[in-house]
Design a protein around this motif. Structure first.
Motif, PDB file in Angstrom:
ATOM      1  N   MET A   1       0.829  -1.206   0.000  1.00 40.97           N
ATOM      2  CA  MET A   1       0.000   0.000   0.000  1.00 40.97           C
ATOM      3  C   MET A   1       0.869   1.263   0.000  1.00 40.97           C
ATOM      4  SD  MET A   1      -3.042  -1.010   2.658  1.00 40.97           S
ATOM      5  CE  MET A   1      -3.892   0.524   2.371  1.00 40.97           C
ATOM      6  N   THR A   2       0.503   2.214  -0.823  1.00 36.92           N
ATOM      7  CA  THR A   2       1.257   3.465  -0.918  1.00 36.92           C
ATOM      8  C   THR A   2       0.555   4.546  -0.095  1.00 36.92           C
ATOM      9  OG1 THR A   2       2.003   2.916  -3.155  1.00 36.92           O
ATOM     10  CG2 THR A   2       2.185   5.210  -2.468  1.00 36.92           C
ATOM     11  N   LYS A   3       1.328   5.143   0.804  1.00 39.60           N
ATOM     12  CA  LYS A   3       0.765   6.173   1.682  1.00 39.60           C
ATOM     13  C   LYS A   3       1.405   7.523   1.366  1.00 39.60           C
ATOM     14  CE  LYS A   3      -0.231   7.042   6.570  1.00 39.60           C
ATOM     15  NZ  LYS A   3      -0.091   6.511   7.949  1.00 39.60           N
ATOM     16  N   LEU A   4       0.555   8.508   1.107  1.00 37.42           N
ATOM     17  CA  LEU A   4       0.999   9.875   0.836  1.00 37.42           C
ATOM     18  C   LEU A   4       0.613  10.774   1.995  1.00 37.42           C
ATOM     19  CD1 LEU A   4       1.867  12.358  -0.934  1.00 37.42           C
ATOM     20  CD2 LEU A   4      -0.453  12.315  -1.887  1.00 37.42           C
ATOM     21  N   ILE A   5       1.563  11.544   2.487  1.00 39.16           N
ATOM     22  CA  ILE A   5       1.265  12.548   3.507  1.00 39.16           C
ATOM     23  C   ILE A   5       1.607  13.918   2.941  1.00 39.16           C
ATOM     24  CG2 ILE A   5       1.901  13.473   5.766  1.00 39.16           C
ATOM     25  CD1 ILE A   5       2.182  10.713   6.831  1.00 39.16           C
ATOM     26  N   ILE A   6       0.645  14.816   2.997  1.00 40.82           N
ATOM     27  CA  ILE A   6       0.840  16.193   2.535  1.00 40.82           C
ATOM     28  C   ILE A   6       1.103  17.056   3.761  1.00 40.82           C
ATOM     29  CG2 ILE A   6      -0.153  18.137   1.274  1.00 40.82           C
ATOM     30  CD1 ILE A   6      -2.061  16.093  -0.058  1.00 40.82           C
ATOM     31  N   GLN A   7       2.296  17.634   3.836  1.00 43.42           N
ATOM     32  CA  GLN A   7       2.656  18.437   5.007  1.00 43.42           C
ATOM     33  C   GLN A   7       2.647  19.925   4.673  1.00 43.42           C
ATOM     34  OE1 GLN A   7       6.732  17.222   6.086  1.00 43.42           O
ATOM     35  NE2 GLN A   7       7.436  19.152   5.200  1.00 43.42           N
ATOM     36  N   ILE A   8       2.260  20.714   5.681  1.00 38.15           N
ATOM     37  CA  ILE A   8       2.163  22.169   5.502  1.00 38.15           C
ATOM     38  C   ILE A   8       2.772  22.872   6.706  1.00 38.15           C
ATOM     39  CG2 ILE A   8       0.628  24.107   5.041  1.00 38.15           C
ATOM     40  CD1 ILE A   8      -1.523  22.121   4.191  1.00 38.15           C
ATOM     41  N   PRO A   9       3.921  23.529   6.577  1.00 37.54           N
ATOM     42  CA  PRO A   9       4.442  24.366   7.660  1.00 37.54           C
ATOM     43  C   PRO A   9       3.540  25.584   7.846  1.00 37.54           C
ATOM     44  CG  PRO A   9       6.169  23.793   6.087  1.00 37.54           C
ATOM     45  CD  PRO A   9       4.864  23.434   5.456  1.00 37.54           C
ATOM     46  N   CYS A  10       3.192  25.899   9.090  1.00 38.68           N
ATOM     47  CA  CYS A  10       2.240  26.984   9.355  1.00 38.68           C
ATOM     48  C   CYS A  10       2.747  27.921  10.446  1.00 38.68           C
ATOM     49  CB  CYS A  10       0.890  26.416   9.809  1.00 38.68           C
ATOM     50  SG  CYS A  10       0.069  25.368   8.606  1.00 38.68           S
ATOM     51  N   TYR A  11       2.603  29.210  10.199  1.00 39.88           N
ATOM     52  CA  TYR A  11       2.877  30.211  11.222  1.00 39.88           C
ATOM     53  C   TYR A  11       1.844  31.325  11.090  1.00 39.88           C
ATOM     54  CZ  TYR A  11       5.179  33.870  13.922  1.00 39.88           C
ATOM     55  OH  TYR A  11       5.444  34.861  14.840  1.00 39.88           O
ATOM     56  N   ASN A  12       0.880  31.315  11.992  1.00 36.60           N
ATOM     57  CA  ASN A  12      -0.224  32.291  11.973  1.00 36.60           C
ATOM     58  C   ASN A  12      -0.940  32.286  10.617  1.00 36.60           C
ATOM     59  OD1 ASN A  12       0.351  33.092  14.623  1.00 36.60           O
ATOM     60  ND2 ASN A  12       1.706  34.736  13.962  1.00 36.60           N
ATOM     61  N   GLU A  13      -1.479  31.134  10.265  1.00 39.47           N
ATOM     62  CA  GLU A  13      -2.130  30.947   8.964  1.00 39.47           C
ATOM     63  C   GLU A  13      -3.637  30.779   9.093  1.00 39.47           C
ATOM     64  OE1 GLU A  13      -0.531  31.453   6.418  1.00 39.47           O
ATOM     65  OE2 GLU A  13       1.565  30.923   6.737  1.00 39.47           O
ATOM     66  N   GLU A  14      -4.228  31.365  10.116  1.00 38.06           N
ATOM     67  CA  GLU A  14      -5.663  31.215  10.363  1.00 38.06           C
ATOM     68  C   GLU A  14      -6.516  31.605   9.158  1.00 38.06           C
ATOM     69  OE1 GLU A  14      -9.063  33.389  13.203  1.00 38.06           O
ATOM     70  OE2 GLU A  14      -6.924  33.651  13.610  1.00 38.06           O
ATOM     71  N   GLU A  15      -6.141  32.668   8.466  1.00 33.56           N
ATOM     72  CA  GLU A  15      -6.970  33.188   7.386  1.00 33.56           C
ATOM     73  C   GLU A  15      -6.849  32.384   6.095  1.00 33.56           C
ATOM     74  OE1 GLU A  15      -6.174  37.303   6.844  1.00 33.56           O
ATOM     75  OE2 GLU A  15      -6.773  37.882   8.874  1.00 33.56           O
ATOM     76  N   SER A  16      -5.670  31.829   5.826  1.00 34.00           N
ATOM     77  CA  SER A  16      -5.450  31.160   4.534  1.00 34.00           C
ATOM     78  C   SER A  16      -5.440  29.635   4.619  1.00 34.00           C
ATOM     79  CB  SER A  16      -4.131  31.629   3.915  1.00 34.00           C
ATOM     80  OG  SER A  16      -3.051  31.327   4.778  1.00 34.00           O
ATOM     81  N   LEU A  17      -5.236  29.073   5.804  1.00 32.91           N
ATOM     82  CA  LEU A  17      -5.086  27.623   5.923  1.00 32.91           C
ATOM     83  C   LEU A  17      -6.336  26.874   5.482  1.00 32.91           C
ATOM     84  CD1 LEU A  17      -3.343  25.237   6.739  1.00 32.91           C
ATOM     85  CD2 LEU A  17      -4.180  25.493   9.091  1.00 32.91           C
ATOM     86  N   GLY A  18      -7.507  27.385   5.821  1.00 34.96           N
ATOM     87  CA  GLY A  18      -8.750  26.722   5.432  1.00 34.96           C
ATOM     88  C   GLY A  18      -8.888  26.594   3.923  1.00 34.96           C
TER      89      GLY A  18
END
Length: 321
Positions: A1-18
């Motif tokens: 099985m192939t597992k993909l993880i999408i990672q996102i570094p975040c610093y005060n990203e309340e407005e754009s993260l969604g």
């Protein structure tokens, strides 16, 4: 099985993260499991709450802001521990088009590359100034020379890593990981390629490039530092050859005047030639010492890679039981 993880570094990203999370896929052809991971780099807003609302599977928390490079490495480590076969890194400001993730991971799935970098349409990007576009191209050219790779958009943060590549990477620079990982990949002989990707409208100004001259200087320093780490002998040989060559030329000039019977002894020229030749020799000796240290570092990195592999293998065996 192939597992993909999408990672996102975040610093005060309340407005754009969604917006970024809403565009990420949960199913892709050739991938069995897709999970999301964010690295909360000391955010003081609702970044974590937004991530939970959108069903993020893994959250890495830093109590204080550590910088993009450390957040990136923490994400790789957490993704590997979570059993990722492929890791995709993207930005929290929704700069990169999530619909291009299938193209980004395709070379890894087909065993054509270990690292894939998304190439942005720099000249078509409207919010990039002309000077920034030229500097991006110039910086990417310098990285290609230093790394012996052919990556046209070196500063791009939209990239995919195989499990094997992620295990081998180390980021020493605290500012950014983008240039260093490419140079490392080239020096370590990893298969690295790029694919064209699209970009979205700007949601916020870049926090990494607050000042173009500062960004250029820090990027050049990063390239120089990594070049010193991986090619110290070559660097010091080139650097030492400059004063040594001038010293030899000055010495030949002094000998010419001396044997031509000129009355002036030209002692300052002889002293300068001697000093320059000695400086050149000292730089070459520094290169030899640095090369020995680099060999020791390579051995330590190989030990680290083996330890990481053993650690992850034990965890996989434990989960399988």
């Amino acid at each position: 099985m192939t597992k993909l993880i999408i990672q996102i570094p975040c610093y005060n990203e309340e407005e754009s993260l969604g917006v970024t999370l809403a565009a990420l896929p949960r199913q892709l052809v050739g991938v069995d499991i897709i999970e999301w991971l964010i690295i909360n780099d000391g955010s003081q807003d609702r970044t974590v709450e937004v991530a939970k609302e959108y069903g993020v599977d893994h959250i890495v928390n830093f109590p204080t802001n550590q910088g993009l490079a450390k957040a990136f490495m923490a994400g790789l480590e957490a993704s590997l521990k979570a059993g990722a076969d492929i890791i995709v890194n993207t930005d929290a400001d929704n700069q990169y088009c999530a619909d291009d993730i299938p193209y980004l991971i395709q070379p890894i799935i087909w065993d054509q590359a270990e690292i894939v970098v998304g190439e942005r349409p720099i000249w078509q990007t409207k919010h990039f100034s002309r000077s920034k576009k030229l500097l991006q191209k110039l910086g990417s050219w310098v990285v290609r020379i230093a790394s012996n790779t052919n990556i046209p958009d070196a500063p791009s943060g939209f990239r995919a890593f195989s499990r094997e590549a992620a295990i081998q990477l180390n980021v020493f620079n605290a500012y950014t990981y983008t240039l260093e990982t490419i140079i490392q990949a080239g020096q370590k002989g990893m298969a690295i390629t790029s694919v064209p990707i699209r970009t979205n409208n700007v949601l916020r100004p870049s926090r990494l490039v607050r000042s173009t001259p500062t960004y250029v200087l820090r990027s050049l320093f990063t390239i120089l530092r990594i070049f010193l780490l991986y090619k110290p002998l070559r660097f010091f040989l080139m650097l030492g050859s400059i004063p040594f060559s001038f010293g030899v030329i000055s010495g030949i000039r002094w000998l010419f005047f001396f044997f031509s019977g000129y009355e002036k002894t030209r002692v300052p020229t002889l002293i300068l030639a001697t000093i320059l030749i000695l400086v050149g020799f000292q730089l070459w000796l520094l290169g030899l010492i640095a090369d020995l240290m680099a060999a020791n570092r390579r051995i330590m990195e190989e030990i680290q890679v083996r330890m990481r592999k053993q650690d992850f293998q034990k965890k996989e065996e434990f989960h399988n039981e």
